[in-house]
Design a protein around this motif. Structure first.
Motif, PDB file in Angstrom:
ATOM      1  N   HIS A  96       0.822  -1.220   0.000  1.00  0.00           N
ATOM      2  CA  HIS A  96       0.000   0.000   0.000  1.00  0.00           C
ATOM      3  C   HIS A  96       0.856   1.271   0.000  1.00  0.00           C
ATOM      4  O   HIS A  96       0.548   2.244  -0.684  1.00  0.00           O
ATOM      5  N   THR A 100       0.619   3.858  -2.947  1.00  0.00           N
ATOM      6  CA  THR A 100       0.190   5.222  -2.593  1.00  0.00           C
ATOM      7  C   THR A 100       1.230   6.235  -3.064  1.00  0.00           C
ATOM      8  O   THR A 100       0.881   7.291  -3.614  1.00  0.00           O
ATOM      9  N   GLN A 103       0.988   6.780  -6.729  1.00  0.00           N
ATOM     10  CA  GLN A 103      -0.180   7.595  -7.096  1.00  0.00           C
ATOM     11  C   GLN A 103      -0.008   9.059  -6.680  1.00  0.00           C
ATOM     12  O   GLN A 103      -0.451   9.966  -7.393  1.00  0.00           O
ATOM     13  N   LEU A 122      -6.606   6.713  -2.262  1.00  0.00           N
ATOM     14  CA  LEU A 122      -5.257   6.134  -2.162  1.00  0.00           C
ATOM     15  C   LEU A 122      -5.329   4.738  -1.540  1.00  0.00           C
ATOM     16  O   LEU A 122      -6.091   4.524  -0.580  1.00  0.00           O
ATOM     17  N   VAL A 125      -5.704   3.691   2.431  1.00  0.00           N
ATOM     18  CA  VAL A 125      -6.099   4.878   3.209  1.00  0.00           C
ATOM     19  C   VAL A 125      -7.606   4.839   3.458  1.00  0.00           C
ATOM     20  O   VAL A 125      -8.403   4.891   2.534  1.00  0.00           O
TER      21      VAL A 125
END
Ligand code: SF4
Length: 223
Positions: A96, A100, A103, A122, A125
């Motif tokens: 993650h 994230t 992104q 995200l 999140v």
């Protein structure tokens, strides 16, 4: 539901008591990084179901190697795993964190977005992380961050009667004055780590025990 005055009465008492206690890891990281939104976001992602000392150490190891979305995204997932171990679910969190960061770089120009809607897009999140980022890094006065400590203590105190942290968040917007919203998390997380613990709350050492109905509490810890 509590009267407004119950929350108004207890928040200043809690404020005085927690001012003598150690701050939660994410607050510490935020202060040390001058409210760097990226460090707040990543350390909050790492903090889920993880002890504070572990979160702090893992965050420091990661930020010592890379502290921008671009540089973290350039690390391999295996390297991120090694750096953040032993936070809970470190494998999932590494995936993650990397995604994230990719992104943030590709979609947000390397900046942490400042709206709930964008933050929730995200990977990894959820509302808790998004609210904490908005409160601490973007200085929002419009959010309440509810984690398991806040959820548990608000129900023990009878401020809310809810089943999930998200229900607690929504209920608190109705029952707590807005001036308390940004600090409920800090006070109750600190209280939950030191006094109102999940299994053995230290009710005999608790500064607000006279006002607490201890709803759902079956065992107490040592004073
Ligand atoms: S009296 Fe016990 S249950 Fe109530 S807030 Fe204090 S520690 Fe928690």
């Amino acid at each position: 539901m509590p009267t407004l005055s119950a929350i108004d009465k207890l928040m200043p008492i809690l404020g005085r008591a927690v001012s003598k206690m150690e701050e939660p890891a994410v607050e510490k990281i935020s202060e040390d990084s001058k409210n760097d939104a990226f460090q707040v976001l990543i350390s909050t992602m790492l903090s889920a179901q993880t002890k504070d000392a572990v979160t702090h150490a893992a965050s420091m190891r990661l930020f010592a190697v890379a502290k921008t979305p671009k540089t973290v995204a350039a690390l391999t997932t295996a390297r991120i795993e090694t750096l953040i171990y032993p936070v809970s679910f470190y494998r999932n969190k590494a995936v993650h964190v990397k995604e994230t960061c990719k992104q943030l770089t590709a979609r947000f120009g390397g900046k942490v977005p400042s709206t709930m809607e964008e933050l929730l897009t995200l990977p990894g999140v959820g509302r808790k992380t998004a609210n904490l980022v908005l409160l601490i890094a973007h200085e929002s006065g419009d959010n309440i961050c509810v984690d398991t400590h806040v959820h548990r203590i608000c129900n023990r105190l009878g401020w809310v009667r809810t089943r999930t942290p998200e229900q607690t968040e929504m209920a608190l917007y109705r029952v707590a004055k807005k001036k308390w919203w940004p600090i409920i998390n800090l006070y109750l997380v600190t209280w939950g780590q030191n006094v109102c613990k999940p299994v053995y709350p230290r009710c005999r050492a608790c500064a607000i025990s006279a006002y607490c109905p201890r709803l759902g509490v079956t065992k107490e810890g040592k004073a």
